[in-house]
Motif scaffolding. Structure first.
Motif, PDB file in Angstrom:
ATOM      1  N   LEU A  80       1.089  -1.015   0.487  1.00 41.48           N
ATOM      2  CA  LEU A  80      -0.148   0.116   0.053  1.00 41.48           C
ATOM      3  C   LEU A  80       0.699   1.065   0.355  1.00 41.48           C
ATOM      4  O   LEU A  80       2.528   1.218   0.053  1.00 41.48           O
ATOM      5  N   PRO A  81       0.299   2.129  -0.587  1.00 41.23           N
ATOM      6  CA  PRO A  81       0.615   3.180  -0.271  1.00 41.23           C
ATOM      7  C   PRO A  81       2.014   3.638   1.125  1.00 41.23           C
ATOM      8  O   PRO A  81       1.451   3.883   2.051  1.00 41.23           O
ATOM      9  N   ALA A  82       3.147   4.532   1.205  1.00 37.86           N
ATOM     10  CA  ALA A  82       3.739   4.779   2.006  1.00 37.86           C
ATOM     11  C   ALA A  82       4.865   6.198   1.955  1.00 37.86           C
ATOM     12  O   ALA A  82       6.011   5.744   1.968  1.00 37.86           O
ATOM     13  N   HIS A  83       4.434   7.495   1.353  1.00 38.23           N
ATOM     14  CA  HIS A  83       5.328   8.180   1.310  1.00 38.23           C
ATOM     15  C   HIS A  83       5.525   9.025   2.383  1.00 38.23           C
ATOM     16  O   HIS A  83       6.236  10.113   2.159  1.00 38.23           O
ATOM     17  N   GLU A  84       4.884   8.432   3.416  1.00 39.92           N
ATOM     18  CA  GLU A  84       5.152   9.803   5.013  1.00 39.92           C
ATOM     19  C   GLU A  84       6.685   9.511   5.135  1.00 39.92           C
ATOM     20  O   GLU A  84       7.164   8.326   5.464  1.00 39.92           O
ATOM     21  N   GLN A 101      18.079   7.646   6.669  1.00 42.81           N
ATOM     22  CA  GLN A 101      18.917   5.970   6.548  1.00 42.81           C
ATOM     23  C   GLN A 101      17.234   5.073   7.271  1.00 42.81           C
ATOM     24  O   GLN A 101      17.693   3.909   6.946  1.00 42.81           O
ATOM     25  N   VAL A 102      16.147   5.661   6.710  1.00 43.13           N
ATOM     26  CA  VAL A 102      15.086   4.715   7.041  1.00 43.13           C
ATOM     27  C   VAL A 102      13.710   4.620   5.570  1.00 43.13           C
ATOM     28  O   VAL A 102      14.130   5.806   4.933  1.00 43.13           O
ATOM     29  N   ARG A 103      13.546   3.589   5.949  1.00 51.23           N
ATOM     30  CA  ARG A 103      12.658   3.371   4.103  1.00 51.23           C
ATOM     31  C   ARG A 103      11.444   2.433   4.710  1.00 51.23           C
ATOM     32  O   ARG A 103      10.888   1.868   5.868  1.00 51.23           O
ATOM     33  N   THR A 104      10.357   3.382   4.216  1.00 54.62           N
ATOM     34  CA  THR A 104       8.988   2.565   4.871  1.00 54.62           C
ATOM     35  C   THR A 104       8.434   2.179   4.417  1.00 54.62           C
ATOM     36  O   THR A 104       8.427   2.651   3.225  1.00 54.62           O
ATOM     37  N   ARG A 105       7.716   0.963   4.947  1.00 53.26           N
ATOM     38  CA  ARG A 105       6.982  -0.330   4.057  1.00 53.26           C
ATOM     39  C   ARG A 105       5.120  -0.317   4.415  1.00 53.26           C
ATOM     40  O   ARG A 105       5.344  -0.107   6.198  1.00 53.26           O
ATOM     41  N   HIS A 106       4.577  -0.477   3.650  1.00 55.07           N
ATOM     42  CA  HIS A 106       3.237  -0.770   4.076  1.00 55.07           C
ATOM     43  C   HIS A 106       2.777  -1.380   3.962  1.00 55.07           C
ATOM     44  O   HIS A 106       2.114  -1.464   1.871  1.00 55.07           O
ATOM     45  N   LEU A 116      -6.231 -10.216   6.492  1.00 50.87           N
ATOM     46  CA  LEU A 116      -5.724 -10.055   7.650  1.00 50.87           C
ATOM     47  C   LEU A 116      -5.215  -9.522   8.989  1.00 50.87           C
ATOM     48  O   LEU A 116      -5.724  -9.503   9.958  1.00 50.87           O
ATOM     49  N   SER A 117      -3.956  -8.650   8.304  1.00 46.55           N
ATOM     50  CA  SER A 117      -3.651  -7.784   9.111  1.00 46.55           C
ATOM     51  C   SER A 117      -3.514  -6.494   8.301  1.00 46.55           C
ATOM     52  O   SER A 117      -2.720  -6.886   6.839  1.00 46.55           O
ATOM     53  N   ASP A 118      -2.505  -5.101   8.738  1.00 40.61           N
ATOM     54  CA  ASP A 118      -1.985  -4.579   7.553  1.00 40.61           C
ATOM     55  C   ASP A 118      -1.219  -3.438   9.033  1.00 40.61           C
ATOM     56  O   ASP A 118      -1.300  -3.354  10.073  1.00 40.61           O
ATOM     57  N   ALA A 119      -0.088  -3.494   8.136  1.00 44.04           N
ATOM     58  CA  ALA A 119       1.612  -3.329   8.712  1.00 44.04           C
ATOM     59  C   ALA A 119       2.148  -2.141   8.398  1.00 44.04           C
ATOM     60  O   ALA A 119       2.238  -2.424   7.095  1.00 44.04           O
ATOM     61  N   TRP A 120       2.688  -0.985   9.318  1.00 41.82           N
ATOM     62  CA  TRP A 120       3.561  -0.168   8.612  1.00 41.82           C
ATOM     63  C   TRP A 120       5.334  -0.624   9.497  1.00 41.82           C
ATOM     64  O   TRP A 120       5.333  -1.401  10.535  1.00 41.82           O
ATOM     65  N   ASN A 121       6.219  -0.358   8.252  1.00 43.47           N
ATOM     66  CA  ASN A 121       7.072  -0.586   8.577  1.00 43.47           C
ATOM     67  C   ASN A 121       8.218  -0.044   7.850  1.00 43.47           C
ATOM     68  O   ASN A 121       8.145   0.403   7.302  1.00 43.47           O
ATOM     69  N   THR A 141       7.293  -9.648  -1.234  1.00 46.14           N
ATOM     70  CA  THR A 141       7.576 -10.833   0.248  1.00 46.14           C
ATOM     71  C   THR A 141       8.228 -10.110   1.757  1.00 46.14           C
ATOM     72  O   THR A 141       7.766  -9.136   1.376  1.00 46.14           O
ATOM     73  N   PRO A 142       7.032 -10.849   2.140  1.00 43.55           N
ATOM     74  CA  PRO A 142       7.102 -10.738   3.956  1.00 43.55           C
ATOM     75  C   PRO A 142       8.438 -10.753   4.187  1.00 43.55           C
ATOM     76  O   PRO A 142       9.231 -10.879   4.072  1.00 43.55           O
ATOM     77  N   PHE A 143       8.422  -8.920   4.714  1.00 45.76           N
ATOM     78  CA  PHE A 143       9.664  -8.919   5.563  1.00 45.76           C
ATOM     79  C   PHE A 143       9.650  -9.577   6.849  1.00 45.76           C
ATOM     80  O   PHE A 143      11.367  -9.937   6.199  1.00 45.76           O
ATOM     81  N   GLY A 144       9.819 -10.434   7.278  1.00 50.12           N
ATOM     82  CA  GLY A 144      10.323 -11.299   7.820  1.00 50.12           C
ATOM     83  C   GLY A 144      10.937 -12.123   7.170  1.00 50.12           C
ATOM     84  O   GLY A 144      12.371 -12.786   7.124  1.00 50.12           O
TER      85      GLY A 144
END
Length: 201
Positions: A80-84, A101-106, A116-121, A141-144
């Motif tokens: 999903l969009p993750a621009h912030e 130094q950080v990237r965002t994944r939604h 089942l779930s909605d996750a910000w990473n 691919t799931p982050f884990g």
């Protein structure tokens, strides 16, 4: 200290998260750091099932693996969009100085077509291998699963049981740390939906 959480239904794949919600999350992170917020919340509406889910998540570093236990199909990830940009509190928890130094994944995790779930990473690419970063940037691919070779473990910050009208049964916030040096590689905010409480076909 009274914490305020604002949540909205995550049942639609087109959902986006507003700035207000991100600000409230940042306030929560600050409270965790200052000791004002404990690891618990109010009593869940579906007590036994939610507590069982929370317990499985507490004892397994991979949320995807926990959800896979009750899904006969491979867990599917929809980005999903993750621009912030990450807030200063997020940078502090990840032990970095610069938002670059950080990237965002939604993402939303599904069993078939059932969410089942909605996750910000928020994750730190420089603490992952080039191959892991390529997978995270170019695939669903799931982050884990993508970072499994770090042998990460989960440090739970807090859990919260939102109001039933939100459509969320459990919200977890945690830091994922790699085994080799305990460095934080990711900060996650995970909203679990009612379908996560029961086996799916």
């Amino acid at each position: 200290m009274t914490m305020i959480f604002r949540t909205t239904s995550k049942s639609r794949l087109t959902r986006t998260t507003g700035t207000t919600t991100k600000v409230l999350r940042a306030l929560s992170f600050t409270a965790v750091l200052s000791g004002c917020a404990g690891p618990g919340g109010t009593s869940p509406p579906d007590g036994a099932a939610v507590r069982a889910l929370k317990d499985r998540l507490d004892h397994n570093p991979s949320a995807t693996a926990v959800l896979q236990e009750h899904c006969s199909l491979p867990i599917r990830v929809v980005r999903l969009p993750a621009h912030e940009h990450p807030s200063p509190d997020i940078l502090l928890l990840l032990e970095v100085q610069d938002a670059n130094q950080v990237r965002t994944r939604h993402v939303q995790l599904l069993c078939g077509d059932i969410a089942l779930s909605d996750a910000w990473n928020w994750y730190v690419p420089e603490r992952l291998t080039r191959g892991m970063n390529r997978v995270l940037e170019t695939t669903d691919t799931p982050f884990g699963k993508a970072v499994a070779e770090t042998h990460f473990h989960r440090q739970r910050l807090e859990s919260h049981f939102p109001d039933a009208s939100s459509g969320i049964v459990l919200e977890n916030r945690a830091i994922l740390r790699r085994a080799s040096d305990n460095a934080p590689i990711s900060l996650v905010v995970e909203d679990y939906l009612p379908a996560a409480l029961r086996p799916q076909p």
